[in-house]
Scaffold this active site. Sequence first.
Site, PDB file in Angstrom:
ATOM      1  N   ASP A 201     -58.841  46.380 -52.392  1.00  0.00           N
ATOM      2  CA  ASP A 201     -60.203  46.872 -52.610  1.00  0.00           C
ATOM      3  C   ASP A 201     -60.156  47.477 -53.997  1.00  0.00           C
ATOM      4  O   ASP A 201     -59.534  48.531 -54.200  1.00  0.00           O
ATOM      5  CB  ASP A 201     -60.564  47.933 -51.565  1.00  0.00           C
ATOM      6  CG  ASP A 201     -62.000  48.417 -51.752  1.00  0.00           C
ATOM      7  OD1 ASP A 201     -62.402  48.648 -52.918  1.00  0.00           O
ATOM      8  OD2 ASP A 201     -62.721  48.552 -50.760  1.00  0.00           O
ATOM      9  N   HIS A 202     -60.777  46.818 -54.963  1.00  0.00           N
ATOM     10  CA  HIS A 202     -60.513  47.232 -56.348  1.00  0.00           C
ATOM     11  C   HIS A 202     -61.005  48.648 -56.638  1.00  0.00           C
ATOM     12  O   HIS A 202     -60.557  49.272 -57.590  1.00  0.00           O
ATOM     13  CB  HIS A 202     -61.056  46.206 -57.350  1.00  0.00           C
ATOM     14  CG  HIS A 202     -62.524  46.286 -57.602  1.00  0.00           C
ATOM     15  ND1 HIS A 202     -63.456  45.732 -56.773  1.00  0.00           N
ATOM     16  CD2 HIS A 202     -63.230  46.854 -58.606  1.00  0.00           C
ATOM     17  CE1 HIS A 202     -64.673  45.947 -57.248  1.00  0.00           C
ATOM     18  NE2 HIS A 202     -64.561  46.627 -58.364  1.00  0.00           N
ATOM     19  N   HIS A 264     -66.007  49.065 -50.401  1.00  0.00           N
ATOM     20  CA  HIS A 264     -65.954  50.081 -51.456  1.00  0.00           C
ATOM     21  C   HIS A 264     -66.559  51.428 -51.024  1.00  0.00           C
ATOM     22  O   HIS A 264     -65.972  52.486 -51.242  1.00  0.00           O
ATOM     23  CB  HIS A 264     -66.697  49.604 -52.707  1.00  0.00           C
ATOM     24  CG  HIS A 264     -66.280  48.234 -53.172  1.00  0.00           C
ATOM     25  ND1 HIS A 264     -64.993  47.780 -53.079  1.00  0.00           N
ATOM     26  CD2 HIS A 264     -66.990  47.220 -53.739  1.00  0.00           C
ATOM     27  CE1 HIS A 264     -64.919  46.550 -53.570  1.00  0.00           C
ATOM     28  NE2 HIS A 264     -66.127  46.185 -53.970  1.00  0.00           N
TER      29      HIS A 264
HETATM   30  C1  BG6 Z   1     -67.607  43.586 -55.979  1.00  0.00           C
HETATM   31  C2  BG6 Z   1     -68.868  43.036 -55.398  1.00  0.00           C
HETATM   32  O1  BG6 Z   1     -66.636  43.757 -54.986  1.00  0.00           O
HETATM   33  O2  BG6 Z   1     -67.884  44.842 -56.574  1.00  0.00           O
HETATM   34  C3  BG6 Z   1     -69.934  42.900 -56.456  1.00  0.00           C
HETATM   35  O3  BG6 Z   1     -68.606  41.766 -54.823  1.00  0.00           O
HETATM   36  C4  BG6 Z   1     -70.139  44.217 -57.162  1.00  0.00           C
HETATM   37  O4  BG6 Z   1     -71.154  42.444 -55.912  1.00  0.00           O
HETATM   38  C5  BG6 Z   1     -68.812  44.768 -57.633  1.00  0.00           C
HETATM   39  O5  BG6 Z   1     -70.979  43.980 -58.279  1.00  0.00           O
HETATM   40  C6  BG6 Z   1     -68.958  46.156 -58.188  1.00  0.00           C
HETATM   41  O6  BG6 Z   1     -67.746  46.533 -58.777  1.00  0.00           O
HETATM   42  P1  BG6 Z   1     -67.720  47.491 -60.032  1.00  0.00           P
HETATM   43  O7  BG6 Z   1     -66.271  47.689 -60.314  1.00  0.00           O
HETATM   44  O8  BG6 Z   1     -68.480  46.812 -61.131  1.00  0.00           O
HETATM   45  O9  BG6 Z   1     -68.408  48.743 -59.589  1.00  0.00           O
END
Ligand code: BG6
Length: 514
Positions: A201-202, A264
């Site tokens: 989960d990044h 997230h």
């Molecule tokens: C991704 C989603 O996991 O996270 C996207 O699939 C979203 O839809 C993105 O835009 C948001 O990530 P960040 O790092 O730009 O907040």
Amino acid sequence: MEATLINPLRAGMRHTRTIDPCIMVIFGATGDLTHRKLIPALYNLALEQPLPAGFSAIGFARREYTNEDFRKQALAAVNANSRRRPVNANVWETFAQGLFYCPANFDDPAGYDRLGALMDQLDRERGTAGNRIFYLATDPSYYPTIIALLREKGLARRGDRNDGWSRIIVEKPFGRNLASAQALNDDLSTAFHEGQIYRIDHYLGKETVQNILVMRFGNGIFEPIWNRRYIHHVQITAAESLGLEGRAGYYEKAGALRDMIQNHMMQLLTLVAMEPPAAFVADSVRDEKVKVLRSIVPLQDAEIERNVVRGQYGSGWQGGEHVLGYCAEPGVARDSRTETFVALKLLIENWRWAGVPFYLRTGKRLTKRLTEIAIEFKRPPYLLFKGTGADEMQPNVLSLRIQPNEGVSLRFGAKVPGQEMQIRPVNMEFFYGRSFGVQPPEAYERLLLDCMYGDSTLFTRRDETELSWRLVDTIAHAWSTMPASSIGEYEPGSSGPRAADELIERDEMTWRRL
Ligand code: BG6
């Protein structure tokens, strides 16, 4: 520079952690994720030197590339998406020599034989000692096939052995509901044991997200007031100004609930709400997160209409530009009911949080990009400054800005200079950029490195994933029985549908301004 790559939570372990030389096999190596995130992250790790000598990456995908083609594509990816540019020619040269390509269909057993032979060759030539990371970055429909073939071909060795270790990183979406997530977990467990599985989960790789734990447990002043006695409510926002960005194929099946809330947003919630773990090791941290998920009061069908709001962006103007409504985006069904916005209220029934509402909202095409966690404190028990206008003063808010303008701010009331007793809210601010003067690493850099170390603290465990799906499934199921009119349309560039405001206003509160 190296220090910026070290997880502050484990900074003490910095000198004791060594990374074994290893091979990372990227399934889906010609796709968008590899181009935008994985190759640039690996290059930055090479540049900043934690990447072990001999590290090798093998692209595994259907296109008929040669090693040279893959290296050219990788260079284009770094040129377009690397955090640090321009490309350092010497570092690139060495890094590129460790890039290889194995063309094959994901369901072709012979491709896995070739992969096995290539890995053995690299072990001999580059000293990678049998250590492998398999990265699933394909469409999730291929995951079961890839896992089965890794198992059948003996490439996914169960557990660490004398002749090297193997690990697998699984990209989101991790299933589409509880049943498919469980099926994927079952599949994975036929080939790997839980300790080898890294569900990514990044958000957990973002510096500011990790800082939630440092704020709470690395300081003496916050934790004593981090509970229902002092906190009135919590707002977690992940607002995006972008729309679909050409991802209709995926997003139509997902929607904001599955795309952002299940993973997230729930991660942010658990980090804010968890108890102090016994130690900063993977299972202690994840045990505490799981307890939070177990304590969330399940939403009953009848409450969902009231406590969960969904919306979809219509067409309109955003930032001086006319933008398409969601249903007019290429690849989207004209009568799509996919939500691009969700707001919800959750209660956590435990000793610390009983009675404190948590409001979550996320959406695309909103006023601006902003991810933050705002902790709003209760007002003082007695209003000393009544009748001076000062009694209308704003409550204290601690806001943790995840992105952009990463930092922390504390709002409190201060006396306006002059003869009158006037109080105005002011902010005490901390900005990462200003205080540390360094660019934080990308989330993927941290997470890839942690996987190489064998540290799964910042990855989600099976039970976490499944508990989170359980909550999402209840909502998705209730929505499937509601009429299309229950999806509120909102203007691009706004803060979401009116119903989201009503959700929080019913409790006599308002959302923070985006
Ligand atoms: C991704 C989603 O996991 O996270 C996207 O699939 C979203 O839809 C993105 O835009 C948001 O990530 P960040 O790092 O730009 O907040």
